[in-house]
Design a protein around this motif. Structure first.
Motif, PDB file in Angstrom:
ATOM      1  N   CYS A 254      -6.493  -1.003  -4.220  1.00 30.36           N
ATOM      2  CA  CYS A 254      -7.628  -1.086  -5.129  1.00 30.36           C
ATOM      3  C   CYS A 254      -8.101  -2.545  -5.093  1.00 30.36           C
TER       4      CYS A 254
ATOM      5  N   THR B 109     -16.028   1.986  -7.357  1.00 29.71           N
ATOM      6  CA  THR B 109     -15.724   1.119  -8.503  1.00 29.71           C
ATOM      7  C   THR B 109     -16.994   0.551  -9.127  1.00 29.71           C
TER       8      THR B 109
ATOM      9  N   TYR C  63      -9.587   8.936 -11.518  1.00 32.19           N
ATOM     10  CA  TYR C  63      -9.188   8.351 -10.229  1.00 32.19           C
ATOM     11  C   TYR C  63      -7.738   8.665  -9.887  1.00 32.19           C
TER      12      TYR C  63
ATOM     13  N   PHE D 116     -13.693   6.428  -5.990  1.00 32.03           N
ATOM     14  CA  PHE D 116     -12.710   5.336  -5.980  1.00 32.03           C
ATOM     15  C   PHE D 116     -11.295   5.884  -5.769  1.00 32.03           C
TER      16      PHE D 116
ATOM     17  N   SER E 212     -13.051  -5.422  -9.872  1.00 30.36           N
ATOM     18  CA  SER E 212     -14.253  -4.943  -9.186  1.00 30.36           C
ATOM     19  C   SER E 212     -15.525  -5.499  -9.832  1.00 30.36           C
TER      20      SER E 212
ATOM     21  N   GLY F 125      -6.994  10.648  -6.555  1.00 32.15           N
ATOM     22  CA  GLY F 125      -6.023  10.051  -5.635  1.00 32.15           C
ATOM     23  C   GLY F 125      -4.902  11.024  -5.302  1.00 32.15           C
TER      24      GLY F 125
ATOM     25  N   CYS G 255     -12.388  -0.572 -12.193  1.00 33.35           N
ATOM     26  CA  CYS G 255     -11.319  -0.042 -11.346  1.00 33.35           C
ATOM     27  C   CYS G 255     -10.029   0.025 -12.154  1.00 33.35           C
ATOM     28  N   THR G 256      -8.915  -0.213 -11.492  1.00 31.49           N
ATOM     29  CA  THR G 256      -7.619  -0.098 -12.143  1.00 31.49           C
ATOM     30  C   THR G 256      -7.403  -1.178 -13.216  1.00 31.49           C
TER      31      THR G 256
ATOM     32  N   TRP H 159      -8.772   4.859  -2.849  1.00 30.09           N
ATOM     33  CA  TRP H 159      -7.514   4.240  -3.296  1.00 30.09           C
ATOM     34  C   TRP H 159      -6.327   4.905  -2.604  1.00 30.09           C
TER      35      TRP H 159
ATOM     36  N   VAL I 198     -13.901   2.614  -2.041  1.00 26.42           N
ATOM     37  CA  VAL I 198     -13.446   1.800  -3.180  1.00 26.42           C
ATOM     38  C   VAL I 198     -14.588   0.912  -3.673  1.00 26.42           C
TER      39      VAL I 198
ATOM     40  N   THR J  80       0.824  -1.214   0.000  1.00 26.19           N
ATOM     41  CA  THR J  80       0.000   0.000   0.000  1.00 26.19           C
ATOM     42  C   THR J  80       0.863   1.272   0.000  1.00 26.19           C
TER      43      THR J  80
END
Lengths: 142, 142
Positions: free
Chosen positions: A101, B95, B124, A91, B34, B128, B101-102, A95, B91, A25
């Protein structure tokens, strides 16, 4: 066969996330911390992940059925809507806050300790309640 | 010298891309963490539940095997329960609202030049980055 290849794809994805450092993380937060100790690793991860998929999508132009016989999805690319914009912003916030994620959170479930498990429980709760959001058309697709 | 973290990032990234390519070309499905999990949670994925469960089992199980045999990198996950619950909820909700998501929007979307995938990724990342700026450098809470 579908089950077996599904399991294998999930496993390869998980090990890829582990090796790339995305289950850490602090590394993910480091990537988002542009004004602090910025860590560019995630750019290398995306740079590695996109070429095989680029090739795969090109292949689907000539081959429209998958090896196991199903039609390969060609998702429409509709205009941006508020669900996409607001959802992605929410999101991105989450994140950054935890550095997780969905993929890496699942991949690290066995070694992420109680913290990782707590995040997972909250994430699943979020996925469960999202369709019942009643305002601004942000809940389930009518 | 290139930092080893970047090389591991690239290698892991290729594995992630290969997993997504394999899932697309063999199973005919898009690899989005997700979406695959969310469909199990809210019941929208009933039609291919086994495939979803197998993917998630591989995603959790194979890294677990690696962890128990070789070891795993630290997740450095927060031990602040409020942080974990807020992030997990965000999250999960975000998502599902944005439908990806990613992995889905990031890896699978960008590689097919999807406007929605690219827009979601930019949003995102921006959200972030702003979150890190405000919560780490502004308020110092994460």
């Amino acid at each position: 066969m579908r089950i077996l290849f599904s399991l294998m794809a999930g496993g390869l994805f998980g090990v890829g996330l582990m090796i790339s450092g995305m289950t850490d993380t602090q590394k993910v937060q480091g990537w988002l911390d542009v004004f602090g100790a910025w860590d560019p690793t995630l750019a290398f991860v995306l740079g590695g992940a996109i070429p095989p998929m680029l090739l795969a999508w090109q292949l689907t132009k000539v081959k429209t059925t998958s090896l196991l016989g199903t039609t390969i999805p060609t998702p429409a690319d509709p205009a941006l809507d508020r669900r996409l914009i607001i959802g992605s912003a929410i999101f991105g916030f989450g994140w950054a806050v935890a550095g997780f994620c969905p993929g890496p959170a699942l991949a690290s479930l066995s070694f992420g300790g109680f913290g990782g498990l707590s995040f997972m429980v909250a994430m699943i709760a979020g996925m469960y309640i999202q369709p019942s959001i009643k305002f601004f058309g942000l809940g389930s697709k009518a | 010298m290139i930092p080893t973290d970047w090389i591991y990032g690239l290698i892991g990234g290729v594995m992630i891309g290969a997993a997504a390519a394999m899932f697309l070309l063999i199973n005919g499905r898009i690899m989005g963490a997700s979406g695959l999990l969310g469909g199990i949670i809210d019941g929208t994925g009933k039609a291919n539940m086994k495939e979803r469960l197998a993917f998630i089992a591989g995603l959790i199980g194979v890294p677990a095997i690696v962890y128990f045999t070789i070891g795993a990198p630290a997740t450095n996950v927060s031990n602040n329960m409020l942080v974990l619950l807020v992030a997990g909820l965000a999250v999960g909700v975000g998502t599902r609202m944005a439908n990806g998501c990613t992995s889905g929007h990031g890896v699978c979307g960008i590689s097919r030049f999807s406007v929605r995938g690219i827009a979601a990724t930019l949003i995102y990342l921006l959200a972030g980055g702003v979150t890190m700026l405000v919560l780490r450098h502004g308020l110092g809470v994460i």
